[in-house]
Enzyme design. Sequence first.
Site, PDB file in Angstrom:
ATOM      1  N   ALA A 130      -4.356  -1.471   2.613  1.00 48.73           N
ATOM      2  CA  ALA A 130      -4.694  -0.186   3.222  1.00 48.73           C
ATOM      3  C   ALA A 130      -5.443  -0.429   4.520  1.00 48.73           C
ATOM      4  CB  ALA A 130      -5.546   0.657   2.276  1.00 48.73           C
ATOM      5  N   LYS A 141      -2.788   4.561   5.722  1.00 48.32           N
ATOM      6  CA  LYS A 141      -1.873   3.428   5.828  1.00 48.32           C
ATOM      7  C   LYS A 141      -0.903   3.695   6.969  1.00 48.32           C
ATOM      8  CE  LYS A 141      -0.038   1.671   2.168  1.00 48.32           C
ATOM      9  NZ  LYS A 141      -0.345   0.320   2.723  1.00 48.32           N
ATOM     10  N   GLY A 144       0.937  -0.856  10.321  1.00 49.95           N
ATOM     11  CA  GLY A 144       2.076  -1.736  10.596  1.00 49.95           C
ATOM     12  C   GLY A 144       3.390  -0.992  10.747  1.00 49.95           C
ATOM     13  N   GLU A 150       6.309   2.479   2.458  1.00 46.33           N
ATOM     14  CA  GLU A 150       5.137   2.236   1.610  1.00 46.33           C
ATOM     15  C   GLU A 150       4.848   3.438   0.717  1.00 46.33           C
ATOM     16  OE1 GLU A 150       2.725  -0.859   4.561  1.00 46.33           O
ATOM     17  OE2 GLU A 150       2.292   1.284   4.626  1.00 46.33           O
TER      18      GLU A 150
END
Length: 284
Positions: A130, A141, A144, A150
Amino acid sequence: MLSGLSRSLSLQKGLKILGTSRSIINTTVIRNSYTNNKIKIKMADLVEQSKKLAAYSAVDDNLQPEYKVIGIGSGSTVVYVTERIGQLENKQNFTCIPTGFQSKQLIIDNGLKLGSIEEFSEIDIAFDGADEIDTSLNCIKGGGACLLQEKLVADCSKRFIVVADYRKKSPEMLGHAWKKGVPIEVVPSAYNKILRELKLVGGNPTVRPGGAAKAGPVITDNGNFIIDCDFGEIPVNKVKELNDKIKAMVGVVETGLFVGMCKRCYIGEVDGSISTLKTNAGKL
């Protein structure tokens, strides 16, 4: 009064003393710098050890013998999660579902069986990192740019476990430590509309730019843009309301607010220890 020779000798002596003093000062600075670097390295080692311990504990505490399908997220702590799963004697009994390129490679590198969300829409347990966690285990989150995958894997999982280091733990509210804003995945043609609407609900949005070698914005695995929107510190009781407002905007694919999804969180602390946070539903 000093003669010319005396003044010259005194000056030479003074310069010699000054040079010696400078040498001592320089040596002290070097020693202090070396000591500080050693402390930093030692602290970094402690944090890394605690991350590994937290990840191993998360797997050992929560991966039950009857589980067959495991979601694998991303981040530096998840490296140790997959490492631990890869050490298990029964690892061939598991099918692992990745959330992105990194987790796919981790699954393969640790000799685990790779599956897909299309094949397995019911997941027994998922482990992920996280960007920030509040006191109710709501998470930010998407740093990335893998937030859609996710959240999909987390939503398909019966249990969602977060593993992170102490820097990701907020003393109370989201937005306290993570200052880059809430990641929001949007359809490219809608980005300008969404920027305007996010400002209307009190946000400060920006389209996430690509890397130095790429002109234009980041493109997700799904072909979308990422908008990072700073809402300041978000009170715990306002996280769901904010998430619902953003999700209601036409053109938004998904948000990086994971509301009420995490059941248990393992934190690697700065001193090398671990702490465990959990909701009532997170009890084994």
